[in-house]
Design an enzyme around this catalytic site. Structure first.
Site, PDB file in Angstrom:
ATOM      1  CE  LYS A 156      -8.247  -3.895 -15.809  1.00  0.00           C
ATOM      2  NZ  LYS A 156      -8.839  -5.233 -15.685  1.00  0.00           N
ATOM      3  CD  GLU A 231     -11.436   6.354  -3.477  1.00  0.00           C
ATOM      4  OE1 GLU A 231     -11.092   5.994  -2.334  1.00  0.00           O
ATOM      5  OE2 GLU A 231     -11.990   7.439  -3.700  1.00  0.00           O
ATOM      6  CB  CYS A 265     -11.234  -0.989   0.407  1.00  0.00           C
ATOM      7  SG  CYS A 265     -12.780  -0.177   0.033  1.00  0.00           S
ATOM      8  CD  GLU A 355      -6.579  -4.188   1.685  1.00  0.00           C
ATOM      9  OE1 GLU A 355      -5.824  -4.246   0.697  1.00  0.00           O
ATOM     10  OE2 GLU A 355      -7.599  -3.490   1.722  1.00  0.00           O
TER      11      GLU A 355
HETATM   12  P1  NAD Z   1      -5.761  -4.977  -7.933  1.00  0.00           P
HETATM   13  O1  NAD Z   1      -4.971  -3.768  -7.582  1.00  0.00           O
HETATM   14  O2  NAD Z   1      -5.050  -6.247  -8.116  1.00  0.00           O
HETATM   15  O3  NAD Z   1      -6.601  -4.727  -9.256  1.00  0.00           O
HETATM   16  C1  NAD Z   1      -7.474  -3.631  -9.399  1.00  0.00           C
HETATM   17  C2  NAD Z   1      -7.692  -3.367 -10.878  1.00  0.00           C
HETATM   18  O4  NAD Z   1      -6.454  -2.932 -11.429  1.00  0.00           O
HETATM   19  C3  NAD Z   1      -8.098  -4.602 -11.684  1.00  0.00           C
HETATM   20  O5  NAD Z   1      -9.039  -4.219 -12.663  1.00  0.00           O
HETATM   21  C4  NAD Z   1      -6.796  -5.022 -12.311  1.00  0.00           C
HETATM   22  O6  NAD Z   1      -6.977  -5.730 -13.505  1.00  0.00           O
HETATM   23  C5  NAD Z   1      -6.132  -3.688 -12.583  1.00  0.00           C
HETATM   24  N1  NAD Z   1      -4.683  -3.754 -12.747  1.00  0.00           N
HETATM   25  C6  NAD Z   1      -3.837  -4.716 -12.336  1.00  0.00           C
HETATM   26  N2  NAD Z   1      -2.575  -4.423 -12.710  1.00  0.00           N
HETATM   27  C7  NAD Z   1      -2.621  -3.244 -13.360  1.00  0.00           C
HETATM   28  C8  NAD Z   1      -1.642  -2.412 -13.970  1.00  0.00           C
HETATM   29  N3  NAD Z   1      -0.362  -2.743 -13.985  1.00  0.00           N
HETATM   30  N4  NAD Z   1      -2.045  -1.249 -14.523  1.00  0.00           N
HETATM   31  C9  NAD Z   1      -3.342  -0.877 -14.498  1.00  0.00           C
HETATM   32  N5  NAD Z   1      -4.311  -1.631 -13.947  1.00  0.00           N
HETATM   33  C10 NAD Z   1      -3.965  -2.803 -13.377  1.00  0.00           C
HETATM   34  O7  NAD Z   1      -6.866  -5.063  -6.793  1.00  0.00           O
HETATM   35  P2  NAD Z   1      -7.955  -6.219  -6.592  1.00  0.00           P
HETATM   36  O8  NAD Z   1      -7.237  -7.413  -6.055  1.00  0.00           O
HETATM   37  O9  NAD Z   1      -8.819  -6.349  -7.783  1.00  0.00           O
HETATM   38  O10 NAD Z   1      -8.854  -5.558  -5.454  1.00  0.00           O
HETATM   39  C11 NAD Z   1      -8.515  -5.607  -4.115  1.00  0.00           C
HETATM   40  C12 NAD Z   1      -7.848  -4.326  -3.664  1.00  0.00           C
HETATM   41  O11 NAD Z   1      -8.660  -3.210  -3.978  1.00  0.00           O
HETATM   42  C13 NAD Z   1      -7.668  -4.277  -2.155  1.00  0.00           C
HETATM   43  O12 NAD Z   1      -6.389  -3.778  -1.845  1.00  0.00           O
HETATM   44  C14 NAD Z   1      -8.726  -3.298  -1.706  1.00  0.00           C
HETATM   45  O13 NAD Z   1      -8.454  -2.651  -0.496  1.00  0.00           O
HETATM   46  C15 NAD Z   1      -8.784  -2.364  -2.833  1.00  0.00           C
HETATM   47  N6  NAD Z   1     -10.061  -1.645  -2.833  1.00  0.00           N
HETATM   48  C16 NAD Z   1     -10.093  -0.332  -2.484  1.00  0.00           C
HETATM   49  C17 NAD Z   1     -11.299   0.356  -2.450  1.00  0.00           C
HETATM   50  C18 NAD Z   1     -11.363   1.801  -2.076  1.00  0.00           C
HETATM   51  O14 NAD Z   1     -12.327   2.448  -2.426  1.00  0.00           O
HETATM   52  N7  NAD Z   1     -10.367   2.362  -1.403  1.00  0.00           N
HETATM   53  C19 NAD Z   1     -12.477  -0.320  -2.761  1.00  0.00           C
HETATM   54  C20 NAD Z   1     -12.418  -1.661  -3.100  1.00  0.00           C
HETATM   55  C21 NAD Z   1     -11.201  -2.312  -3.142  1.00  0.00           C
END
Ligand code: NAD
Length: 451
Positions: A156, A231, A265, A355
């Site tokens: 997804k 992650e 991240c 963040e």
């Molecule tokens: P997000 O948490 O909003 O979304 C991530 C994914 O989760 C998306 O595909 C989203 O559609 C899905 N999602 C949203 N609600 C959900 C739910 N209730 N159940 C299951 N899935 C759901 O994050 P984002 O805004 O897309 O990305 C930014 C964040 O990701 C930042 O906090 C960043 O630090 C983190 N990030 C972490 C890493 C790492 O490896 N640690 C790498 C990249 C980004």
């Protein structure tokens, strides 16, 4: 059932680049059923053949590097040079896991009365949930080990950035990987993502995203005792000691925060500087930040593009109150631009605790080594970080003392296909990349044979 459609926007131009239909629970269930049906076949493909198919996929990604980089650049607003490097890494990741397929095996354990064997079994159908900041890259970090271990997948992508995953899905079929092994479902996280988390036929969720959503994924996975790898977010420290090569540290520091417009991240968004070098380093950092080339992502010279959306820009802007130490320039007109921004802060300020996920760095002074370690660890997160010093013993001492999953000394670099990547504390758990990621996509089975 009528399905909603939604538009994708190029963040640099605000132009529509595609319109897609949104999937819901029904399409998610269909994808899980297809993945489940493909599982027995895929797990039983001979390891050398599975390796060959992954290698062919890696080669196809290389052959389509320019096309995939353009898609990623338009959809995310990434500078084209960086997008090419990311797609290059995707190919390397698939090459690495092609090579890993037949190098991840069990053991025989000395016991009385018989022979004891361990097997590395695939988990079954795994749900992979990916964010918008490095869409294809992060998808590959999960797909590589998941497929190498013999799992089938429902992927997804983030709603804002699904285009590269959809193109990759075509290349996966072109590579000869059987239908149903990888299924891509594009839809809202709270519907498609949540359904994957709750689905009884999904054995594991590999999630990358925010800590807030990750918390919900972990709670949701409890009902079916699903495995999870999380992650999550970060607030990493870039620790600069007075004995460092300050020119080198200052030249690198902007790219540790402003790369991908800070939507990283691993962003080292807290720059901790030893007080005796604070003024000199601050001036060098301002000079280096002024040189970051912000503008059209399609321009080969561009180093930083826009933020992902207007809404995200508002969130980033809310972190900057008052006059910053430095504020860069951005293009005028259309696009979700935000300037490179440096602020002086204390580690208790909001800017140092949360963040930002934008091109904003907080400069924080420290007194000595112990103070640096205390401040760096004073955060709920623990993803990455850098240590700048010419003193090798100090570098190792501080590296051991920092709460982080991924550190670099005299460098910003965090990810390589062959080395483990992941967080501690509220940055999550489980490791991606390298041989370590295979542990997250397989289960050890023990078999005792009485002789
Ligand atoms: P997000 O948490 O909003 O979304 C991530 C994914 O989760 C998306 O595909 C989203 O559609 C899905 N999602 C949203 N609600 C959900 C739910 N209730 N159940 C299951 N899935 C759901 O994050 P984002 O805004 O897309 O990305 C930014 C964040 O990701 C930042 O906090 C960043 O630090 C983190 N990030 C972490 C890493 C790492 O490896 N640690 C790498 C990249 C980004």
């Amino acid at each position: 059932m009528h399905r909603m459609s939604f538009a994708l926007i190029n963040p640099a131009t605000e132009e529509r680049i595609a319109e897609l239909e949104e999937a819901g629970v029904e399409q998610t269930d269909e994808a899980v059923a297809r993945a489940r049906a493909a599982f027995e076949g895929w797990r039983n493909v001979a390891p050398t053949d599975r390796a060959r198919l992954l290698r062919r996929l890696a080669t196809l990604v290389e052959e389509h590097l320019e096309e995939l980089a353009r898609i990623e650049s338009q959809n995310v607003g990434k500078p084209i040079g960086g997008a090419r490097a990311e797609v290059g890494m995707v190919a390397q990741v698939f090459h690495f896991y092609a090579g890993a397929v037949d190098k991840h095996y069990g053991e025989t354990i000395p016991v009385g009365g018989g022979v004891d064997l361990t097997f590395r079994e695939p988990l079954g159908v795994v749900g992979l949930i990916v964010p918008w900041n490095f869409p294809l890259n992060i998808a590959s970090w999960k797909l590589g080990p998941a497929l190498a271990c013999g799992n089938t997948v429902v992927l997804k992508p983030a709603e804002l950035t699904p285009l590269s995953a959809l193109r990759l899905a075509e290349l996966i079929l072109d590579a000869g990987i059987p239908e149903g092994v990888v299924n891509v479902v594009v839809g809202p996280g709270r519907i498609v993502g949540q359904r994957l988390v709750e689905h009884p036929d999904v054995a594991k969720i590999g999630f990358t995203g925010s800590t807030e959503v990750g918390r919900g994924v972990m709670a949701g996975a409890a009902a079916t005792i699903k495995r999870v790898t999380l992650e999550l977010g970060g607030k990493s420290a870039n620790v600069v000691f007075a004995d460092a090569d300050l020119e080198q540290a200052a030249a690198a520091a902007p790219y540790a925060v402003f790369d991908n417009a800070g939507q990283d991240c691993c962003a080292r968004s807290r720059i901790l500087v030893e007080r005796s070098a604070y003024d000199r380093f601050g001036q060098l950092l301002i000079d280096a930040t002024r040189n970051v080339k912000v503008g059209d992502p399609q321009d080969e010279a561009t180093e930083m593009g826009p933020l992902i959306s207007a809404q995200h820009r508002e969130t980033v802007a809310s972190f900057v109150n008052g006059e910053p130490l430095f504020r860069g320039e951005t293009p005028l007109g259309k696009g979700f631009w935000f300037p490179c921004t440096l602020v002086e802060a204390s580690n208790d300020d909001r800017i140092a605790r949360e963040e930002v996920f934008g091109p904003v760095a907080a400069l924080i002074p420290f007194a000595d080594e112990a103070d640096a370690i205390r401040i760096a660890n004073d955060t709920p997160y623990g993803l990455s970080g850098s240590i700048w010093t010419e003193n090798g013993a100090r570098a190792l001492r501080v590296a051991r003392a920092l709460d982080a999953g991924v550190l670099s000394v005299n460098s910003n670099s965090s990810v390589r296909p062959s080395t483990p990547f992941g967080g501690v504390k509220q940055s999550g758990f489980g490791r991606e990349l390298g041989m370590h990621a295979l542990d997250g996509y397989s289960e050890v089975k023990n078999v005792f044979v009485a002789t």
